[in-house]
Design a protein around this motif. Sequence first.
Motif, PDB file in Angstrom:
ATOM      1  N   GLU A 134      -9.484  -6.000  -3.498  1.00  0.00           N
ATOM      2  CA  GLU A 134      -8.139  -6.961  -3.500  1.00  0.00           C
ATOM      3  C   GLU A 134      -7.845  -7.979  -2.127  1.00  0.00           C
ATOM      4  N   TYR A 135      -7.588  -7.008  -1.378  1.00  0.00           N
ATOM      5  CA  TYR A 135      -7.432  -8.297  -0.089  1.00  0.00           C
ATOM      6  C   TYR A 135      -7.115  -6.879   1.288  1.00  0.00           C
ATOM      7  N   ALA A 136      -7.741  -8.164   2.303  1.00  0.00           N
ATOM      8  CA  ALA A 136      -8.689  -7.472   3.679  1.00  0.00           C
ATOM      9  C   ALA A 136      -7.991  -7.832   4.270  1.00  0.00           C
ATOM     10  N   VAL A 137      -7.370  -7.936   5.540  1.00  0.00           N
ATOM     11  CA  VAL A 137      -6.441  -8.750   6.523  1.00  0.00           C
ATOM     12  C   VAL A 137      -7.378  -8.078   7.587  1.00  0.00           C
ATOM     13  N   LEU A 138      -7.781  -9.328   9.049  1.00  0.00           N
ATOM     14  CA  LEU A 138      -8.339  -8.486  10.319  1.00  0.00           C
ATOM     15  C   LEU A 138      -6.876  -9.052  11.299  1.00  0.00           C
ATOM     16  N   GLU A 139      -6.297  -7.553  11.566  1.00  0.00           N
ATOM     17  CA  GLU A 139      -5.704  -7.403  11.829  1.00  0.00           C
ATOM     18  C   GLU A 139      -5.598  -8.170  13.927  1.00  0.00           C
ATOM     19  N   ALA A 140      -4.712  -8.330  14.618  1.00  0.00           N
ATOM     20  CA  ALA A 140      -4.865  -8.655  15.768  1.00  0.00           C
ATOM     21  C   ALA A 140      -5.180  -7.701  16.540  1.00  0.00           C
ATOM     22  N   THR A 141      -5.262  -6.079  16.103  1.00  0.00           N
ATOM     23  CA  THR A 141      -5.423  -5.259  17.194  1.00  0.00           C
ATOM     24  C   THR A 141      -7.347  -4.933  16.488  1.00  0.00           C
ATOM     25  N   GLY A 142      -7.754  -6.090  16.474  1.00  0.00           N
ATOM     26  CA  GLY A 142      -9.076  -5.740  15.765  1.00  0.00           C
ATOM     27  C   GLY A 142      -9.773  -5.262  14.759  1.00  0.00           C
ATOM     28  N   ASN A 143      -8.182  -3.917  14.220  1.00  0.00           N
ATOM     29  CA  ASN A 143      -8.807  -3.856  13.026  1.00  0.00           C
ATOM     30  C   ASN A 143      -9.142  -4.068  11.185  1.00  0.00           C
ATOM     31  N   LEU A 144      -9.533  -3.629  10.618  1.00  0.00           N
ATOM     32  CA  LEU A 144      -9.248  -4.339   8.992  1.00  0.00           C
ATOM     33  C   LEU A 144      -8.645  -3.333   8.490  1.00  0.00           C
ATOM     34  N   SER A 145      -7.719  -4.211   7.865  1.00  0.00           N
ATOM     35  CA  SER A 145      -6.471  -2.998   6.825  1.00  0.00           C
ATOM     36  C   SER A 145      -7.287  -3.970   5.154  1.00  0.00           C
ATOM     37  N   VAL A 146      -7.063  -3.056   4.357  1.00  0.00           N
ATOM     38  CA  VAL A 146      -8.075  -3.141   3.156  1.00  0.00           C
ATOM     39  C   VAL A 146      -7.325  -2.561   2.068  1.00  0.00           C
ATOM     40  N   MET A 147      -7.154  -3.662   0.548  1.00  0.00           N
ATOM     41  CA  MET A 147      -6.630  -2.999  -0.184  1.00  0.00           C
ATOM     42  C   MET A 147      -7.089  -3.366  -1.464  1.00  0.00           C
ATOM     43  N   LEU A 148      -7.785  -2.066  -2.168  1.00  0.00           N
ATOM     44  CA  LEU A 148      -8.524  -2.096  -3.085  1.00  0.00           C
ATOM     45  C   LEU A 148      -7.623  -2.556  -4.586  1.00  0.00           C
ATOM     46  N   LYS A 149      -8.772  -2.989  -5.311  1.00  0.00           N
ATOM     47  CA  LYS A 149      -7.960  -3.237  -6.696  1.00  0.00           C
ATOM     48  C   LYS A 149      -7.433  -1.602  -7.150  1.00  0.00           C
ATOM     49  N   LYS A 150      -6.918  -2.084  -8.105  1.00  0.00           N
ATOM     50  CA  LYS A 150      -5.804  -1.200  -8.761  1.00  0.00           C
ATOM     51  C   LYS A 150      -6.882  -0.199  -9.413  1.00  0.00           C
ATOM     52  N   GLU A 151      -7.831  -0.957 -10.011  1.00  0.00           N
ATOM     53  CA  GLU A 151      -8.832  -0.012 -11.097  1.00  0.00           C
ATOM     54  C   GLU A 151      -9.362   1.022  -9.690  1.00  0.00           C
ATOM     55  N   ASN A 152      -9.302   0.302  -8.632  1.00  0.00           N
ATOM     56  CA  ASN A 152     -10.328   1.245  -7.456  1.00  0.00           C
ATOM     57  C   ASN A 152      -9.542   1.951  -6.603  1.00  0.00           C
ATOM     58  N   GLN A 153      -8.458   2.059  -7.123  1.00  0.00           N
ATOM     59  CA  GLN A 153      -7.669   2.754  -5.883  1.00  0.00           C
ATOM     60  C   GLN A 153      -7.404   4.583  -6.168  1.00  0.00           C
ATOM     61  N   PRO A 154      -7.274   4.974  -5.360  1.00  0.00           N
ATOM     62  CA  PRO A 154      -7.453   6.337  -6.183  1.00  0.00           C
ATOM     63  C   PRO A 154      -6.579   6.852  -7.054  1.00  0.00           C
ATOM     64  N   LEU A 155      -6.797   7.869  -8.096  1.00  0.00           N
ATOM     65  CA  LEU A 155      -5.392   8.859  -8.998  1.00  0.00           C
ATOM     66  C   LEU A 155      -4.202   9.783  -8.046  1.00  0.00           C
ATOM     67  N   THR A 156      -3.589   8.987  -8.218  1.00  0.00           N
ATOM     68  CA  THR A 156      -2.643   9.582  -7.566  1.00  0.00           C
ATOM     69  C   THR A 156      -1.368  10.540  -8.573  1.00  0.00           C
ATOM     70  N   PRO A 157      -0.872  11.402  -7.965  1.00  0.00           N
ATOM     71  CA  PRO A 157       0.437  12.096  -9.026  1.00  0.00           C
ATOM     72  C   PRO A 157       1.361  11.354  -9.670  1.00  0.00           C
ATOM     73  N   LYS A 158       1.372  11.019  -8.758  1.00  0.00           N
ATOM     74  CA  LYS A 158       2.199   9.613  -9.433  1.00  0.00           C
ATOM     75  C   LYS A 158       1.758   8.534 -10.958  1.00  0.00           C
ATOM     76  N   ASP A 159       0.770   8.518 -10.500  1.00  0.00           N
ATOM     77  CA  ASP A 159       0.316   7.897 -11.995  1.00  0.00           C
ATOM     78  C   ASP A 159      -0.456   8.870 -13.097  1.00  0.00           C
ATOM     79  N   LEU A 160       0.379   9.499 -13.208  1.00  0.00           N
ATOM     80  CA  LEU A 160      -0.561  10.425 -13.708  1.00  0.00           C
ATOM     81  C   LEU A 160       1.142  11.468 -14.316  1.00  0.00           C
TER      82      LEU A 160
END
Length: 286
Positions: A134-160
């Motif tokens: 869904e969203y990916a940004v190259l940080e100033a440090t050179g690391n890539l931060s990634v947010m998956l689409k909601k349907e591709n994110q792993p389930l959490t106990p809160k979701d259930l």
Amino acid sequence: MPEWLDVVVRSVLFVTFLFFVTKALGKKQIAQLSLFEYITGITIGSIAGESIMGLDGDIYLGLLGIGIVAFIPFLGGLISLKSKNFRDFTEGKGTIFIKDGKVMEDNLKKERYTVDEMLALLRDKDVFQVSDVEYAVLEATGNLSVMLKKENQPLTPKDLNMKVASIKEPQTVIMDGKILDEPLSTIGYSRGWLKTEIEKLGVTIENVFIGQVNSYGELTVDVFDDKLQVPSPQERPLMLSTMKKCQADLELFALATENKDAKQLYAKNSEKLQNAIDKVTHILKS
């Protein structure tokens, strides 16, 4: 003074001095280098190397040079805390590579990244398909931060809508066969308690490589002998099993008795105990 001894003295002096300089600059200097800090680090290393081997030079001039160069990022860090514009200029800003599931080609070119390089950064985050992002940004440090689409994110106990027990940081109470009193006292246990728990596991403290106490007060150990099997803590599963047995006994007593008052009492307490079991099962399950 012989030249070899002069080199030894200079090396020890500069390593010690650089240690305190780096410590003063903070952990950020060694964890996430900005371009400004990267240049400073190279300069300090060059001055130190030249001062160590330049036997004809004055050692104090080398120390002075390192002090001045180290003071510049220190001062820059203070200014960065006050000014976002200065911080953005010296440390840089993040660059969006993927937004709303679409690759920002112009931003890739701006940062001089190829598609292959972006895909490699995604794989480092265990993402192998761009359409999952869904969203990916190259940080100033050179690391890539990634947010998956909601349907591709792993389930959490809160979701259930599941309840899970809160977990606190485990405390290491034994290391290399020695008891660590400070973390032991932090969690409110004594050496006597620890020795009792060790005896339950059938090992000795001297044979324990590392021992930790979790948030439930359970001791887990790893021994020096990798072939030795140490049983895992059974207090919580045993307690849950005991509660279930008591609840089943109450139900059985309610069915077996013909006394109405006793039947009602057994059934009522059986229901109460079942409610308690439902509330603590997520905690007592191992």
